[in-house]
Design a protein around this motif. Structure first.
Motif, short mmCIF file in Angstrom:
data_model
loop_
_atom_site.label_atom_id
_atom_site.label_comp_id
_atom_site.label_asym_id
_atom_site.label_seq_id
_atom_site.Cartn_x
_atom_site.Cartn_y
_atom_site.Cartn_z
N ASP A 1 34.18 55.31 35.90
CA ASP A 1 33.22 56.41 35.97
C ASP A 1 32.75 56.72 37.38
O ASP A 1 31.99 57.66 37.59
N GLY A 2 33.21 55.92 38.35
CA GLY A 2 32.87 56.25 39.74
C GLY A 2 33.78 57.32 40.31
O GLY A 2 33.54 57.82 41.40
N TYR A 3 34.86 57.65 39.59
CA TYR A 3 35.85 58.55 40.16
C TYR A 3 36.08 59.77 39.28
O TYR A 3 37.20 60.13 38.95
N THR A 4 34.98 60.40 38.88
CA THR A 4 35.09 61.55 37.98
C THR A 4 35.32 62.83 38.78
O THR A 4 35.39 62.82 40.00
N ILE A 5 35.39 63.92 38.05
CA ILE A 5 35.58 65.24 38.65
C ILE A 5 34.45 65.55 39.65
O ILE A 5 34.65 66.28 40.62
N THR A 6 33.27 64.95 39.41
CA THR A 6 32.15 65.19 40.34
C THR A 6 32.52 64.79 41.76
O THR A 6 32.19 65.48 42.72
N LEU A 7 33.22 63.65 41.89
CA LEU A 7 33.63 63.20 43.22
C LEU A 7 34.61 64.20 43.83
O LEU A 7 34.48 64.57 45.01
N ALA A 8 35.57 64.65 43.02
CA ALA A 8 36.55 65.62 43.53
C ALA A 8 35.85 66.88 44.01
O ALA A 8 36.16 67.42 45.08
N ILE A 9 34.87 67.34 43.22
CA ILE A 9 34.14 68.54 43.59
C ILE A 9 33.36 68.31 44.87
O ILE A 9 33.35 69.15 45.77
N SER A 10 32.73 67.14 44.99
CA SER A 10 31.97 66.84 46.21
C SER A 10 32.87 66.93 47.43
O SER A 10 32.50 67.52 48.45
N LEU A 11 34.07 66.34 47.34
CA LEU A 11 34.97 66.35 48.50
C LEU A 11 35.37 67.77 48.85
O LEU A 11 35.41 68.15 50.02
N PHE A 12 35.62 68.55 47.81
CA PHE A 12 35.99 69.95 48.03
C PHE A 12 34.85 70.71 48.73
O PHE A 12 35.06 71.43 49.70
N LEU A 13 33.62 70.48 48.25
CA LEU A 13 32.46 71.11 48.87
C LEU A 13 32.32 70.67 50.31
O LEU A 13 32.01 71.48 51.20
N GLY A 14 32.55 69.37 50.54
CA GLY A 14 32.44 68.85 51.90
C GLY A 14 33.35 69.62 52.83
O GLY A 14 32.97 69.97 53.94
N MET A 15 34.55 69.91 52.34
CA MET A 15 35.50 70.63 53.19
C MET A 15 35.01 72.06 53.46
O MET A 15 35.06 72.54 54.59
N VAL A 16 34.53 72.73 52.41
CA VAL A 16 34.08 74.11 52.58
C VAL A 16 32.89 74.17 53.53
O VAL A 16 32.83 75.01 54.43
N VAL A 17 31.95 73.24 53.34
CA VAL A 17 30.75 73.24 54.19
C VAL A 17 31.13 72.92 55.63
O VAL A 17 30.62 73.52 56.58
N GLY A 18 32.04 71.96 55.82
CA GLY A 18 32.42 71.58 57.17
C GLY A 18 33.24 72.64 57.88
O GLY A 18 33.30 72.66 59.10
N GLY A 19 33.86 73.50 57.12
CA GLY A 19 34.72 74.51 57.73
C GLY A 19 36.17 74.14 57.49
O GLY A 19 36.63 73.11 57.98
N VAL A 20 36.89 75.00 56.74
CA VAL A 20 38.27 74.69 56.41
C VAL A 20 39.14 74.72 57.67
O VAL A 20 39.11 75.68 58.41
N GLY A 21 39.88 73.66 57.90
CA GLY A 21 40.78 73.64 59.04
C GLY A 21 40.14 73.14 60.32
O GLY A 21 40.82 73.01 61.33
N TRP A 22 38.85 72.84 60.31
CA TRP A 22 38.18 72.33 61.51
C TRP A 22 37.93 70.85 61.29
O TRP A 22 37.03 70.47 60.54
N LEU A 23 38.72 69.99 61.89
CA LEU A 23 38.67 68.57 61.55
C LEU A 23 37.32 67.90 61.77
O LEU A 23 36.88 67.14 60.93
#
Lengths: 292, 339
Positions: free
Chosen positions: B256-278
């Motif tokens: 239960d530590g690796y649910t869709i919520t984690l996947a969504i968080s990582l996706f959000l992290g990328m969008v917030v950080g800027g796609v393509g900006w490491l």
């Protein structure tokens, strides 16, 4: 043999729900070419609204009708406020928007109605249908409502001006605009209808899975699987896909050893990937060709 | 093919193009950030050090997704699945085989690379929403797969596995938390530099060519199938290393530590950080770690709503995420210098 018939009928009953979800997904996909990942949560929220109305003493069918209207308006409002401005944005931004909507709706439902599991009434009762042991009246009701909805939608899209305009706006937006169709409002209308169809799915499945904010998670995945199987561009395909997925899920759970209840979601995953790889357009969808 | 029954679509690129140079920070800024990351744990409490470790770990996972999406233009909503595989690989190797924690990480990376490469094969034929859908389903199915009775002997089933936290080696005078932080920092920096070099190499240019126009890329001789699956594999491999580090830091793995919520968080992290900006990966990681915490302080159960509202604000106001903020800041500083 009785077990087999029983499982098939039960599969058709849950398949009716998947068909509704798939239909809602396809309605929005037709209109804006995106998958609505928040569809399940929107349906869950609508179901909670109907539950709340009934808690206030409104009779079932009036609450049902009121919920449909509220969901319809709600869908239009969401489209106007949040997704119309994103129409020209890259896919990635849209996916992010759907996921944000998912999180907001899920969290708000939890805040308002908390995460405890609630009973949800059925208007059909749960006695055996027509004296047979195969299917309960609620399951029969689920199938009946879905079929009624389908026929209504068919007539709407085939024989009404506005249904025709919606189809035109979805298939050839530029030409539709040239003949005076307000395509932007047709998209909003698609959102409203998808939202109302989702509400029907939620209300019908709630007596089976019980009412709580995460109730639609699994149902949505099956809805996606059904939509992909039938073809994301074909409403009829979505419904067919829904029934097939329901039956397939039940039979696999019964007859393939080791599947049982715990492997049901991975089955949906396998189904989605297989269909996308073997026949990406789905059973009844049109193939999409890219122009360079 | 008959033209009558087909839809003809001219598709816009899935992701907006990012020029190669705009992918990283300048040397000076990088050194300042690095210095801050090295010195910070000396002045704070153990719990904050733990949170900073998690910041780096999620940062790695977001970076991996960024290579996939920002680099090759493919999406994944299923990164939590790769993260889970990495975490379980490390945990099982440490607890059942008795392997050293540091050695489990490359193995987790390799296994996840293979897993991602294999998953990338069917994903080849999918683009845009279809890929998002397939990976979304993968993320939803993963916790169920981990709970299977068949693997229970190794995975511990629903209960999961407890992982022992490593001590600092060579008798170094530092606590477990601090050691793990520096250990993670070294790995993160190594992978960051490797990723920057990857994206600047021939393969990286192939990724970006595919991202910007697949057909043009293949016309120029890029093996589209190979590079697309390669991008999936590299992304999954790095996510796997992050997952392994995560298992060691949290000292526990459970389905239960690796649910869709984690996947969504990582996706959000990328969008917030800027796609393509490491470098944005760390900003995004900070967003997904601290925002839910702050929201929970205001009201329990509110975190999802706050998350979603903030995400909408980001999409509408700064569509390029932290990268856009950084560029504006840079221009402001440039103006101040002139005056």
């Amino acid at each position: 043999m009785e077990l087999f018939t029983n499982q098939v009928l039960a599969g058709i009953a849950t398949g009716a729900i998947y068909a509704c979800m798939a239909l809602a997904v396809v309605m929005i996909f037709q209109a804006i070419d995106h998958l609505n990942f928040a569809q399940g949560e929107m349906a869950m929220f609508s179901t909670f609204i109907s539950w709340q109305l009934m808690q206030w003493g409104i009779p079932y069918w009036w609450a049902f009708l009121a919920t449909l209207i509220i969901s319809f308006v709600g869908g239009i409002v969401i489209e106007r406020l949040l997704f119309k401005p994103l129409a020209k944005a890259p896919i990635l931004t849209n996916v992010a928007g759907f996921i944000a909507l998912f999180a907001i709706v899920n969290s708000c439902a939890g805040l308002i109605w908390d995460f405890t599991i609630k009973q949800y009434p059925t208007p059909f009762g749960s006695s055996p249908f027509l004296g047979s042991q195969l299917i309960s009246t609620h399951q029969a009701g689920m199938i009946g409502v879905t079929l009624g909805l389908l026929i209504a939608l068919y007539f709407f899209f085939q024989f009404t001006r506005i249904g025709l305009a919606m189809r035109a706006a979805a298939s050839l937006p530029e030409s539709a605009r040239l003949v005076g169709i307000n395509t932007s409002w047709m998209i909003a209308l698609g959102w409203g209808m998808a939202s109302a169809i989702g509400a029907i799915a939620g209300i019908l499945i709630a007596p089976v899975v019980f009412l709580e904010p995460n109730m639609m998670g699994g149902v949505l995945i099956y809805g996606f699987a059904a939509a992909v199987l039938g073809g994301l561009t074909s409403p009829l395909g979505a419904v067919l896909g829904g029934f097939l997925v329901g039956v397939f899920e039940n039979l696999a759970g019964t007859y393939i050893p080791g599947v049982g209840n715990e492997l049901k979601l991975p089955i949906a995953l396998a189904l989605i990937i297989t269909v996308l790889v073997v026949k990406p357009a789905g059973l009844l969808g049109r193939p999409i060709v890219k122009r360079v | 093919m008959s033209a009558a029954a087909e839809d003809v679509v001219t598709e816009a690129p899935a992701v907006e193009a990012v020029p190669k140079r705009a992918m990283t920070l300048g040397l000076g800024t990088s050194l300042v950030v690095l210095g801050a990351l090295i010195l910070a744990p000396l002045f704070v409490k153990n719990f904050i050090i733990f949170q900073m470790t998690m910041l780096l770990i999620y940062g790695l996972a977001v970076l991996a997704l960024n290579i996939l999406t920002g680099g090759s233009g493919q999406f994944s909503l299923g990164q939590s699945a790769f993260y889970a595989v990495g975490a379980y690989t490390s945990a099982i190797l440490m607890e059942h085989v008795g392997m050293n924690y540091a050695l489990t990480l490359p193995i987790a990376g390799i296994i996840c690379f293979a897993f991602g490469f294999v998953f990338g094969q069917p994903a080849l034929r999918l683009s845009g929403v279809y890929l998002a859908l397939a990976t979304f389903a993968l993320a939803v199915a993963m916790p169920q797969l981990l709970k299977l009775g068949f693997f229970e002997h190794w995975t511990g089933g629903v209960q999961g596995l407890v992982v022992t936290k490593p001590d600092a080696p060579f008798g170094l005078p530092m606590g477990q938390d601090m050691w793990l932080y520096y250990f993670t920092l070294v790995i993160t920096i190594g992978i960051y530099i490797a990723s920057v070099n990857l994206l600047r190499s021939r393969s990286g240019r192939a990724f970006m060519a595919i991202r910007d126009n697949e057909i043009a890329a293949s016309a120029m001789g890029v093996d589209v199938a190979l590079y697309k699956t390669l991008a999936f594999g590299v992304s999954a491999g790095i996510t796997g290393v992050a997952g392994g580090l995560g298992a060691i830091a949290v000292q526990f793995v459970a389905p239960d530590g690796y649910t869709i919520t984690l996947a969504i968080s990582l996706f959000l992290g990328m969008v917030v950080g800027g796609v393509g900006w490491l470098p944005g990966s760390i900003v995004g990681s900070a967003f997904i770690i601290f925002v839910p915490n702050m929201a929970e302080h205001i009201s329990k159960g509110l975190s999802g709503a706050v998350f979603g509202v903030l995400l909408f604000l980001v999409i509408f106001l700064v569509p390029h995420g932290a990268r856009q903020v950084a560029i504006v800041a840079q221009q402001l500083i440039g103006k101040l210098k002139k005056n």
